[in-house]
Scaffold this active site. Structure first.
Site, PDB file in Angstrom:
ATOM      1  N   ASP A 112      48.664 -28.718  11.822  1.00  0.00           N
ATOM      2  CA  ASP A 112      47.718 -28.102  12.702  1.00  0.00           C
ATOM      3  C   ASP A 112      48.042 -27.907  13.945  1.00  0.00           C
ATOM      4  O   ASP A 112      49.289 -27.746  14.285  1.00  0.00           O
ATOM      5  CB  ASP A 112      46.497 -29.274  12.684  1.00  0.00           C
ATOM      6  CG  ASP A 112      46.969 -30.504  13.363  1.00  0.00           C
ATOM      7  OD1 ASP A 112      47.675 -30.650  14.140  1.00  0.00           O
ATOM      8  OD2 ASP A 112      46.265 -31.486  13.013  1.00  0.00           O
TER       9      ASP A 112
ATOM     10  N   HIS B 174      40.709 -33.374  14.007  1.00  0.00           N
ATOM     11  CA  HIS B 174      41.897 -32.591  13.385  1.00  0.00           C
ATOM     12  C   HIS B 174      41.763 -32.932  11.764  1.00  0.00           C
ATOM     13  O   HIS B 174      42.014 -31.585  11.130  1.00  0.00           O
ATOM     14  CB  HIS B 174      43.371 -33.013  13.964  1.00  0.00           C
ATOM     15  CG  HIS B 174      43.456 -32.520  15.479  1.00  0.00           C
ATOM     16  ND1 HIS B 174      44.524 -32.869  15.936  1.00  0.00           N
ATOM     17  CD2 HIS B 174      42.624 -32.015  16.252  1.00  0.00           C
ATOM     18  CE1 HIS B 174      44.440 -32.458  17.527  1.00  0.00           C
ATOM     19  NE2 HIS B 174      43.122 -31.903  17.539  1.00  0.00           N
TER      20      HIS B 174
END
Length: 470
Positions: A114, A17
């Site tokens: 995210d 990520h």
């Protein structure tokens, strides 16, 4: 107070990520003169690799580590997605303090989270800062996120038990068993977290997705269609990490690749978080041996319990080579190189001797393959990787996917056939040609007047206007 626009970014745990989010930050800083601060939730000391990565951030990109949250109250078998979501939720008071500080010292234009970080939107809304999502994987998976609340109401059983493929807007039909991991057990907290996040996506003022138009035209068209309350979607990819650490320069594996014929080597890696079972590890080794092809394998110790065994800690303590079949190293001598734990993946995929990639189908790895035109063997392990494998094999047609037997293992003969097929067969030639076209399309998307460059410029302009009007 500085006058350049500033963006706060809150990543959820995991290098997969963090890497594309950092690449996004670099583009904002280098191309649009923004400032970026990463607000990083933690649940303990950072893994060494992550600390080194953050310490190497360029000027204009800063980070603050939040105090660690505790998971002592959670059961040992809590799913990874639940833990990721709770890392954000339990860090919210610290996120709030960090945002408050940035508001006092910078021209803060947006708060970017995210895919599992939308609980931090509460802080953005409180301080009237624009909330955005950086989506690090496919537009196909993003389309599922938007469709999931509707699907949740329409389907009463487990998605994996629906006999016919399910239609996600703009995507090739996909069986429920290939949905992302947290959607496989609707009674589990991980599914509840997923659904909770999906419902909050409409709170975003925009979503940046790490893909490009020619790679996923169908899903992107569906996502960009006018829909009441759906935020605009900006395809800004492919954002991939350039390996630039000093250990790359004198890496043994790159010297070994220099001595191999062009396009002759299969690269094998299951990413920074992936592991296969002990029995599967043996079958993979014997399948590679049977294929009689050259290969470079990043070997990690097998794990019989979970496929994402190294997700939270990239260091792998055991000696992985000890698990290999007896005599394997002698029998494959001269045509293989085994690298314990880590290898410079971007450099390997861009090397002329690399002709194929056996991958766990993590999206960062797929994008690196696309950018370098390397065809694939799809071996999904966890997260949304089965969805990615379906897209690669049935949608883009750039990958072979070996089938598991009734015992759940992919057998050595199946592996050997897939490796030979990719490296020497007609199908492999077709995949290579398609990948070359995608490589060219990726290059166009990132060119000065390319679609992804324009999407990023549009976003930057929006954020600049935001601070100039306040």
């Amino acid at each position: 107070m500085e006058h350049t626009p500033h963006i706060a970014m809150v990543p959820t745990p995991g290098m997969g990520h963090l890497i594309p989010l950092v690449e996004f930050a670099k583009r904002l800083v280098l191309r649009h003169n923004f400032g970026v601060t990463f607000i990083i939730p933690t649940d303990g000391p950072l893994p060494k690799a992550q600390k080194s990565f953050l310490d190497a951030l360029p000027a204009g990109v800063n980070y603050v580590l939040l105090p660690p949250v505790s998971f002592d109250d959670l059961p040992a078998d809590v799913r990874i997605e639940t833990r990721i979501c709770l890392t954000i939720t339990r860090s919210l008071p610290f996120v709030r303090d960090a945002v408050k500080t940035l508001l006092a010292t910078t021209k803060l234009a947006a708060l970017v989270v995210d895919l599992f970080g939308t609980d931090a939107f509460d802080v953005a809304i409180e301080f009237k800062v624009s909330p955005y999502i950086f989506y690090p994987t496919t537009a196909m998976c993003l389309s599922l996120f938007f469709h999931l609340p509707k699907l949740d109401q329409m389907v009463s059983c487990e998605y994996r038990d629906v006999p016919e493929p399910l239609q996600i807007p703009g995507c090739i039909p996909i069986h429920g068993k290939d949905f992302l991991d947290p959607a496989q057990d609707r009674k589990n907290d991980a599914y509840k977290c997923l659904l909770h996040q999906a419902k909050r996506y409409r709170l975003a003022e925009g979503i940046m997705v790490n893909t490009f138009n020619d790679l996923e035209p169908g899903p992107l068209k569906a996502l960009q269609e006018e829909d009441q309350g759906k935020p605009p979607v900006y395809p800004i990819g492919p954002l991939i990490r350039a390996d630039s650490s000093s250990k790359v320069d004198d890496c043994e594996c790159l010297k070994w690749l220099d001595d191999q014929p062009r396009g002759s080597v299969l690269f094998i890696s299951f990413g920074s978080g992936g592991a296969v079972s002990h029995n599967q590890f043996i079958e993979l080794a014997l399948g590679l041996e049977m294929s009689e092809q050259r290969f470079l394998w990043v070997v990690r110790s097998p794990n019989d319990k979970i496929a994402n065994a190294t997700y939270f800690s990239i260091q792998n303590q055991n000696d992985a080579l000890a698990y290999l079949p007896e005599g394997f190293l002698e029998r494959t001598k001269g045509r293989c190189l085994l690298v314990p734990s880590w290898a410079p993946q971007t450099e390997i995929l861009s090397h002329g001797s690399t002709g194929g990639f056996l991958t766990h189908c993590g999206w960062n790895s797929i994008l690196e393959s696309v950018v370098n035109g390397v065809p694939l063997i799809a071996w999904p392990l966890y997260a949304e990787q089965k969805m990615n494998a379906v897209m690669l094999t049935e949608g883009l047609k750039v990958a072979l996917r070996p089938k598991a037997g009734e015992n759940g293992l992919i057998g050595r003969v199946e592996i050997a056939n897939a490796v030979k097929g990719l490296m020497e067969g007609e199908e492999g030639k077709k995949f290579r040609s398609t990948m070359k076209d995608l490589k060219d399309a990726a290059s166009r998307a990132l060119s000065d007047d390319g679609s992804s460059t324009k999407a990023l410029a549009e976003l930057a302009c929006k954020w600049e206007n935001k601070i100039s009007s306040t």
